[in-house]
Enzyme design. Sequence first.
Site, short mmCIF file in Angstrom:
data_model
loop_
_atom_site.label_atom_id
_atom_site.label_comp_id
_atom_site.label_asym_id
_atom_site.label_seq_id
_atom_site.Cartn_x
_atom_site.Cartn_y
_atom_site.Cartn_z
N MET A 143 0.85 -1.18 0.00
CA MET A 143 0.00 0.00 0.00
C MET A 143 0.89 1.24 0.00
O MET A 143 2.00 1.21 0.53
CB MET A 143 -0.91 -0.01 1.23
N ASP A 144 0.43 2.32 -0.58
CA ASP A 144 1.26 3.52 -0.71
C ASP A 144 1.80 4.00 0.63
O ASP A 144 2.97 4.35 0.75
CB ASP A 144 0.51 4.63 -1.45
N GLN A 145 0.99 4.00 1.68
CA GLN A 145 1.46 4.45 2.99
C GLN A 145 2.51 3.51 3.55
O GLN A 145 3.48 3.92 4.18
CB GLN A 145 0.30 4.59 3.97
#
Length: 176
Positions: free
Chosen positions: A115-117
């Site tokens: 996930m991007d985070q």
Amino acid sequence: GLPGVSGTMPLAKLLWLKTHRPEVFNAAHYFLLLEDDLLFRLTGHYVTEKSVQTSTGWFSLKSDGYWAEALGAVGLNPHRLPMLLEPGEPAGRLTVEASAELGLPSGIPVIAGAMDQTAAALAAGAAIINDITGFEDPAMRAVAAAPGETCGLVVMHCGGGADARMDDGADVVAEA
């Protein structure tokens, strides 16, 4: 788990599908996120990675796997969800069909992303368990490798929704 429940969560969408379109719910062999479908098309394997699953409503950070109570609430057997992988773990090899479509060599490794985070936290150096303790976003708490291990390849998945907070990544970078 999650800081709140929203109708945009895949768990809520599955409940809607089961209630309003039971013939579709019952006929489906697997329920995949967009990233999972892409991994399937590339490798022929039904796999997913854990950080992206933290936003579904059916993943448990406590058990580090699918949340039986949540799946039971919507009547979903976990066997209808893809196999869980760690971010950076090999998902399989590029199929001949995908190779022909993409113009890439068949058999090259395909790696589950993050996930991007999660990818941002790893890129900021958060690679040890509890490195970012207290962070409220469940995806950020699920990011770290085991003590003494280094993290694998980081590939960012698409991110954000209507309720995404743009300050999360900046906070992690500043704290890391």
